[in-house]
Design a protein around this motif. Structure first.
Motif, PDB file in Angstrom:
ATOM      1  N   LEU A   1       0.559  -1.262  -0.226  1.00 56.87           N
ATOM      2  CA  LEU A   1      -0.125  -0.374   0.032  1.00 56.87           C
ATOM      3  C   LEU A   1       0.599   1.660   0.053  1.00 56.87           C
ATOM      4  CD1 LEU A   1      -3.168  -0.795   2.551  1.00 56.87           C
ATOM      5  CD2 LEU A   1      -2.902  -0.953  -0.294  1.00 56.87           C
ATOM      6  N   GLU A   2       2.027   1.801   0.486  1.00 60.48           N
ATOM      7  CA  GLU A   2       3.103   1.835   1.020  1.00 60.48           C
ATOM      8  C   GLU A   2       3.691   2.315  -0.649  1.00 60.48           C
ATOM      9  OE1 GLU A   2       4.125   2.601   5.558  1.00 60.48           O
ATOM     10  OE2 GLU A   2       5.540   3.096   3.810  1.00 60.48           O
TER      11      GLU A   2
ATOM     12  N   VAL B   1       2.098   1.884  -3.145  1.00 60.94           N
ATOM     13  CA  VAL B   1       1.444   1.797  -4.507  1.00 60.94           C
ATOM     14  C   VAL B   1       1.236   3.796  -4.048  1.00 60.94           C
ATOM     15  CG1 VAL B   1      -1.473   2.419  -4.784  1.00 60.94           C
ATOM     16  CG2 VAL B   1      -0.089   0.155  -4.907  1.00 60.94           C
TER      17      VAL B   1
ATOM     18  N   GLN C   1       1.727   6.621  -6.942  1.00 61.85           N
ATOM     19  CA  GLN C   1       0.710   7.722  -6.813  1.00 61.85           C
ATOM     20  C   GLN C   1       1.456   9.232  -6.942  1.00 61.85           C
ATOM     21  OE1 GLN C   1      -2.611   6.569  -4.811  1.00 61.85           O
ATOM     22  NE2 GLN C   1      -3.574   5.202  -6.756  1.00 61.85           N
TER      23      GLN C   1
ATOM     24  N   ARG D   1       1.700  11.971  -9.009  1.00 59.98           N
ATOM     25  CA  ARG D   1       0.596  13.421  -8.967  1.00 59.98           C
ATOM     26  C   ARG D   1       1.562  14.771  -9.609  1.00 59.98           C
ATOM     27  NH1 ARG D   1      -2.904  10.725  -5.593  1.00 59.98           N
ATOM     28  NH2 ARG D   1      -0.740  11.820  -3.922  1.00 59.98           N
TER      29      ARG D   1
ATOM     30  N   LEU E   1      -8.606  -2.017  -1.271  1.00 61.98           N
ATOM     31  CA  LEU E   1      -7.630  -1.546   0.270  1.00 61.98           C
ATOM     32  C   LEU E   1      -6.452  -0.386  -0.440  1.00 61.98           C
ATOM     33  CD1 LEU E   1      -6.450  -5.003   1.832  1.00 61.98           C
ATOM     34  CD2 LEU E   1      -7.680  -2.983   2.935  1.00 61.98           C
ATOM     35  N   VAL E   2      -6.624  -0.888  -1.611  1.00 61.55           N
ATOM     36  CA  VAL E   2      -5.743   0.660  -2.546  1.00 61.55           C
ATOM     37  C   VAL E   2      -6.329   1.714  -2.269  1.00 61.55           C
ATOM     38  CG1 VAL E   2      -4.482   1.535  -4.552  1.00 61.55           C
ATOM     39  CG2 VAL E   2      -4.341  -0.604  -3.916  1.00 61.55           C
TER      40      VAL E   2
ATOM     41  N   LYS F   1      -5.690   4.736   0.400  1.00 61.39           N
ATOM     42  CA  LYS F   1      -4.507   5.598   0.244  1.00 61.39           C
ATOM     43  C   LYS F   1      -4.669   6.883  -0.677  1.00 61.39           C
ATOM     44  CE  LYS F   1      -1.025   3.017   2.810  1.00 61.39           C
ATOM     45  NZ  LYS F   1      -0.794   3.386   4.907  1.00 61.39           N
TER      46      LYS F   1
END
Lengths: 289, 509
Positions: free
Chosen positions: A129-130, A132, A136, A140, B259-260, B263
């Motif tokens: 998750l981190e 991803v 992102q 940006r 879950l993505v 974030k």
């Protein structure tokens, strides 16, 4: 004589009287002695009978008691055996229950492994998750940077006249600076924004239009007698090589004598030029999407 | 007069009308002008312009009406009372009307329906739903969007209106709208489905039966943030009603992709994802297990760390629901480092309802076994919970929840260093449980006994006044039995006085 007889009779009667007196006592005594003796006899007999009965009963009691005793020994043995078996069975069942509960109902080690696995999975998920989020965020940032770049380029295009020349140093390339400013470099890189006054079209399109090859319509290309001309005769046949008009072009009878001197009908006629220029004019009016 | 001059009069009139209607529409765009306009009687002037021969005037009049009705429910009521709605509905249903007018008419319906259920009912009574269904079948995406928006505002208020909307056959058309390429249309259709499904399980089932879940699940990874907000809100409104629909939502394989989105930079997307996860885990232990196995707990705990304020609430409640089901799941929450994060939330948050939810979550985590209670105790939570319980400014709900949580954790806690501070500050009903735990642990552990004496706990216990025969007295006796008499006497209050009294009676030799 008579006196002695009488004396004797008196003596006998005395003796008789005494004997009569004692007869009762002596009879009774004799009866007593006899009855006692008879009693002793009977008692002895009865005691013999008792003794015999007692020994029979003794033997009998011994038999039954021994049988009972054997039975009691058997049951006691059985009970001891069963207690022992029960205790052993309880031990086995304890072990089994312990094993079963630990394996199927609450497996401590499986739970431990599960929790360890869960920790690993959590770590992976958090890392993914981190990543991803990082990607992102970078995306940006990159987009904002690009936008800023683009804006700066547009600004430089507009201010292109401030570019410094050999003769005249521009504002962004002042003499006291060691190296030119960032905007100066941008001005050098960028192509100037040519502001053309007027509704001009881009140069490329105009070139293409000027040098466009001739695209004659089908109407122009084909000869008007194309249908008649297309048939070329075979060299070695003897029959006349024209198509027989009757049966292919017309199905009515021909009256040749009436048609003498007249030219045949033309089967090709002028078309309407509605779609000749469709899609090939440079204005897009009338093009329905 | 010549013909041209006569026609000129009509042209001037038309120009005047056009200008009037356009100016009113522009003025209506600002909220400060609405009162002046209303006092000037704009409603009665706009109404005949709706029937004007020129289409542009019609459209602009409808747009002006819509903007006016949007701001104020008085104006919306005036629109309803002025019998304007049937005209709009009729023109909406007509095939020949231009799409701008249809959009403006749908806008007016939406503006009227949004204020209250009665107004929405009035809109429905005019037969607006059939007209809106017809507009949903149009080609133009703008018209569809306006119609879907109006439908969502009607369905928002209560279950009966939602039922009326569903009976009009709107749901399959909305599902088709979701599949369209335009993002704005997808957003509005998703929000409409969310508003329909939220009222009752039957409505949610109707939405599910049209196959909405698959399409909503496909849109989860769309880059547009507002669309994701609506999609997750729709999924959570569907999943909250029963176990079956929650299972269907999970079977659509939204995890771990959802879950993505935890974030995502947009705060409300994250909040809606957490709400969805909470609604799923609420129902059964199996569903919670699925979420835990996929790593959802860790993701939510990180989310709690990243966010602040009201948006933390669904995350905290989700952890509480997961921990409620079984001790395995509660241990999973502890192992994923949930307890320190919840302690931080308890510390940082100011709002009472969030603190109450956090206290409840702690209670659910710690109540299962001594292991769990120890994990909660080690995070130094007891003093905070006690303060919340005793604080007079806390709300009723917060006090009740803090007390229940404390009680349920204390009944299983055997970690003495955390129990000791409570001896000094707790009120009697909590103290009872603390002493009970001490009386259970002390008889078996000599080191703990020594520590208890040296830290002054035994002294404090002696100072507690309890009625003989009450439970507290029994526990105190049990504790006193663990120690030799002299020590108990030494620490009992007033011992120094009794010793001094012995001086008075002592005769020196």
């Amino acid at each position: 004589n008579m006196a002695t007889l009488e004396k004797l009779y008196k003596q006998v009667e005395n003796i008789k009287a005494i004997a009569e007196e004692n007869r009762q006592k002596e009879n009774e005594a004799a009866v007593r002695i006899q009855s006692w003796f008879r009693g002793c006899q009977v008692r002895a007999y009865v005691s013999l009978l008792h003794k015999n009965a007692t020994s029979i009963q003794k033997i009998w009691h011994g038999l039954t008691a021994r049988a009972l005793f054997r039975q009691r020994v058997k049951t006691a043995y059985f009970i001891t055996k069963m207690n022992f078996y029960n205790k052993m069975a309880v031990k086995i069942q304890q072990r089994w229950r312990g094993y079963y509960v630990r394996k199927y109902v609450h497996d401590y080690y499986a739970r431990k492994r599960y929790l360890e696995g869960l920790t690993r999975k959590n770590k992976h998920i958090r890392r993914d998750l981190e990543e991803v989020a990082e990607l992102q965020w970078k995306e940006r940032e990159r987009i904002t940077l690009e936008k800023q770049e683009k804006e700066k380029n547009i600004q430089a295009q507009r201010l292109h006249f401030l570019l410094s020349t050999k003769q005249c140093l521009g504002v962004f390339n002042l003499p006291f600076r060691t190296e030119p400013d960032e905007t100066e470099l941008r001005l050098r890189k960028v192509r100037p924004l040519l502001v053309r006054s007027g509704p001009f079209r881009p140069a490329l399109e105009v070139q293409q239009q000027r040098h466009r090859p001739l695209e004659p319509s089908l109407h122009i290309i084909t000869s008007i007698t194309a249908l008649e001309e297309q048939y070329e005769g075979l060299m070695h046949t003897s029959t006349p090589f024209e198509q027989v008009a009757y049966g292919t072009k017309h199905f009515r009878e021909e009256h040749k004598e009436y048609l003498k001197g007249k030219k045949p009908f033309k089967t090709v006629f002028t078309t309407c030029h509605v779609f000749d220029k469709f899609g090939r004019l440079y204005s897009s009016a009338g093009n329905i999407v | 007069m010549s013909q041209r001059q006569i026609l000129q009069v009509f042209e001037q009139y038309q120009k005047a009308r056009t200008q009037f209607v356009q100016t009113v529409a522009d003025l209506a765009a600002r909220p400060q002008n609405t009162e002046t306009l209303q006092n000037a009687g704009v409603m009665s002037l706009l109404r005949p312009l709706l029937l004007d021969a020129v289409p542009t005037i019609q459209q602009t009049a409808a747009l002006a009406l819509g903007r006016l009705a949007n701001y104020n429910d008085d104006l919306a009521e005036a629109v309803v009372k002025g019998d304007i709605l049937p005209q709009l509905v009729y023109s909406l249903a007509e095939q020949n009307t231009q799409r701008f007018y249809k959009k403006a008419a749908a806008f007016v319906l939406r503006a009227v329906a949004k204020h209250s259920p009665e107004l929405a009912q009035a809109v429905v009574d005019c037969g607006a739903l059939d007209a809106l269904v017809i507009s949903l079948e149009e080609f133009d995406p703008g018209v569809k969007e306006a119609a879907a928006w109006a439908i969502s505002y009607i369905a928002r208020h209560n279950a009966q209106l939602s039922q009326a909307v569903v009976d009009a056959g709107v749901v399959p058309l909305l599902v088709l709208c979701i599949q369209e390429p335009e993002i704005a249309l997808k957003r509005v259709a998703a929000s409409a489905l969310s508003d329909i499904a939220k009222h009752s399980p039957e409505l949610a089932q109707t939405v599910v039966d049209t196959g909405a879940i698959a399409h909503l699940a496909q849109m989860i990874l769309n880059p547009d943030a507002k669309l994701k907000r609506q999609v997750f809100s729709a999924l959570s409104q569907i999943a909250k009603h029963s176990v079956d629909v929650a299972e269907m939502v999970v079977e659509a394989e939204i995890f771990p992709a959802a879950l993505v989105c935890l974030k995502d930079p947009d705060e409300y997307v994250r909040k809606n994802v957490t709400t969805l996860i909470r609604e799923i885990t609420k129902h059964t232990p199996e569903l919670s297990q699925i979420i835990v196995n996929v790593g959802g707990v860790a993701a939510v705990i990180d989310y709690l760390g990243d966010s602040k304020g009201n948006v933390r609430l669904p995350g905290i409640m989700m952890l509480g629901y997961v921990a409620t089901h079984s001790e395995n799941l509660a241990m999973a929450v502890i192992v994923s480092k949930g307890v320190p994060q919840l302690a931080i939330c308890l510390e940082e948050e100011q709002e009472d309802h969030i603190k109450a939810a956090t206290a409840w979550a702690f209670g659910q985590i710690g109540r299962h076994t001594p292991e769990h209670a120890k994990a909660v105790a080690v995070a130094n939570v007891f003093p905070k919970l006690l303060n919340l319980y005793l604080d007079t400014e806390s709300s009723e709900d917060l006090q009740v929840k803090a007390k229940k949580a404390l009680k349920s954790i204390l009944q299983k806690c055997t970690y003495l260093p955390a129990l000791e501070p409570l001896l000094y500050e707790a009120p009697s009903n909590i103290l009872k449980h603390v002493i009970c735990q001490f009386s259970k642990v002390l008889p078996h552990d000599s080191k703990a006994r020594r520590l208890f004496v040296t830290s002054g706990g035994l002294k404090k216990v002696q100072e507690i006044k309890a009625e003989p025969g009450s439970a507290i007295q029994e526990y105190i006796n049990a504790i006193n039995n663990c120690y030799p008499e002299e020590i108990v006497r030494y620490y009992s209050p007033g011992y120094s006085e009794t010793l001094l009294e012995r001086i008075d009676t002592y005769q020196p030799m």
